[in-house]
Scaffold this motif. Sequence first.
Motif, PDB file in Angstrom:
ATOM      1  N   UNK A  42       0.827  -1.206   0.000  1.00 35.82           N
ATOM      2  CA  UNK A  42       0.000   0.000   0.000  1.00 35.82           C
ATOM      3  C   UNK A  42       0.863   1.257   0.000  1.00 35.82           C
ATOM      4  N   UNK A  43       1.964   1.212   0.736  1.00 33.74           N
ATOM      5  CA  UNK A  43       2.852   2.370   0.775  1.00 33.74           C
ATOM      6  C   UNK A  43       3.500   2.600  -0.590  1.00 33.74           C
ATOM      7  N   UNK A  44       3.850   1.521  -1.280  1.00 31.11           N
ATOM      8  CA  UNK A  44       4.404   1.652  -2.634  1.00 31.11           C
ATOM      9  C   UNK A  44       3.383   2.291  -3.572  1.00 31.11           C
ATOM     10  N   UNK A  45       2.136   1.861  -3.473  1.00 36.68           N
ATOM     11  CA  UNK A  45       1.081   2.441  -4.307  1.00 36.68           C
ATOM     12  C   UNK A  45       0.904   3.924  -4.002  1.00 36.68           C
ATOM     13  N   UNK A  46       0.948   4.256  -2.730  1.00 33.82           N
ATOM     14  CA  UNK A  46       0.804   5.647  -2.283  1.00 33.82           C
ATOM     15  C   UNK A  46       1.898   6.530  -2.881  1.00 33.82           C
ATOM     16  N   UNK A  47       3.122   6.035  -2.853  1.00 32.10           N
ATOM     17  CA  UNK A  47       4.254   6.815  -3.355  1.00 32.10           C
ATOM     18  C   UNK A  47       4.301   6.879  -4.877  1.00 32.10           C
ATOM     19  N   UNK A  48       3.711   5.878  -5.538  1.00 29.14           N
ATOM     20  CA  UNK A  48       3.840   5.781  -6.994  1.00 29.14           C
ATOM     21  C   UNK A  48       2.542   6.084  -7.733  1.00 29.14           C
ATOM     22  N   UNK A  49       1.594   6.697  -7.046  1.00 31.72           N
ATOM     23  CA  UNK A  49       0.304   7.003  -7.669  1.00 31.72           C
ATOM     24  C   UNK A  49       0.456   7.734  -8.989  1.00 31.72           C
ATOM     25  N   UNK A  50       1.495   8.590  -9.090  1.00 28.93           N
ATOM     26  CA  UNK A  50       1.664   9.422 -10.280  1.00 28.93           C
ATOM     27  C   UNK A  50       1.987   8.623 -11.539  1.00 28.93           C
ATOM     28  N   UNK A  51       2.351   7.345 -11.393  1.00 28.74           N
ATOM     29  CA  UNK A  51       2.628   6.527 -12.580  1.00 28.74           C
ATOM     30  C   UNK A  51       1.689   5.330 -12.679  1.00 28.74           C
TER      31      UNK A  51
ATOM     32  N   UNK B  44       6.216   2.491   9.373  1.00 30.21           N
ATOM     33  CA  UNK B  44       6.905   2.733   8.104  1.00 30.21           C
ATOM     34  C   UNK B  44       7.012   4.226   7.807  1.00 30.21           C
ATOM     35  N   UNK B  45       8.072   4.636   7.104  1.00 24.30           N
ATOM     36  CA  UNK B  45       8.221   6.047   6.729  1.00 24.30           C
ATOM     37  C   UNK B  45       7.016   6.528   5.923  1.00 24.30           C
ATOM     38  N   UNK B  46       6.461   7.652   6.284  1.00 27.27           N
ATOM     39  CA  UNK B  46       5.260   8.266   5.686  1.00 27.27           C
ATOM     40  C   UNK B  46       4.014   7.409   5.879  1.00 27.27           C
ATOM     41  N   UNK B  47       4.136   6.334   6.654  1.00 22.69           N
ATOM     42  CA  UNK B  47       2.984   5.468   6.882  1.00 22.69           C
ATOM     43  C   UNK B  47       1.848   6.168   7.602  1.00 22.69           C
ATOM     44  N   UNK B  48       2.182   7.076   8.515  1.00 25.41           N
ATOM     45  CA  UNK B  48       1.138   7.783   9.261  1.00 25.41           C
ATOM     46  C   UNK B  48       0.325   8.694   8.348  1.00 25.41           C
TER      47      UNK B  48
END
Length: 226
Positions: free
Chosen positions: A12-21, A48-52
Motif C-alpha cells: 500500500x505504501x508503494x502504491x501511495x508513493x507511486x500514484x503518479x505513474x 513505516x516512513x510516511x505510513x502515518x
Amino acid sequence: MKTKASTVAQKLLNLYRQEHVIFGGWAAVNQVFVAEADNDVMRELRALPTGKMLIQHIENLRSGKTPMDSIERELLPYGGTMDQSVATISLTPTEMSELESGINAFTPDDAGLERIQNLSVVKRFGNEWTVAIRAALATRPDLLQKWAVITKTYRAYYLWHVATDMLNQPLSERAHAQLQADMPEYETYLPLFGDAGEELLHKLRAFISVREPISSDNAPDAPTSI
C-alpha cells in the motif's frame, strides 16, 4: 498474520508513493487502500516512513471526508511536488501537436516506447518525462487516459529489465530487502507479459530465497510487446 500484514502495508505504501505513474491515479489506488487496510495493516503502516500520512488518508476516505478519487493536499506524498508540477508545465502548440500525434500512434511494445521517447517534446523533460507529460496533459483528459497506458507500458518494461539484471548477480542485504519491498510492483506489472512474465516472477520469488545469481541462459527473453 504479522508477516502478511507487513507485506500488504509495504504494498500500500508503494502504491501511495507511486500514484503518479499508476493507471487510474487516486481513483484506482484509493479503492485498494480501503479494501486492504485492515487493523493489522494499519498497525504495520505506523512503523513505516510516511505510513502515518497514508493512515490519515485512508481514514479520510473511510469517513467520507476525502472523495474516492482524490487526496488532501497536505497528505500528498513527496510534499505534493508531483501534484504541484501540474500547474507549472505548459507546452507550445507545436509541442502539443507532436505529442498528440505520438500518443495516438502509440503501440504497447518496445518500438512504440522508443518512438514516444524520441519525440522532441518528451526529450525536453529528460528522466522526468513520464510525470512531466502527465502534468502537461492535465487539461486534456482524453490524452491523459492514453498517456496512462504509455506510462504503464514503460513501467512494465523497466521492471522487466531490472528483474533480469538482478537475476545475474548476488544480492546484498540491502538489495534483498528492497526486492522484497518492491515485489508487489513486480507482481502487478510482470504478469502483463503473459507466460514469460509469470516465469520471470517465479524466478524472482526463488531468487529472494536463495540469493544466488541465476544464469542469464535461464532467464526469459524480454517480450516484444505486452
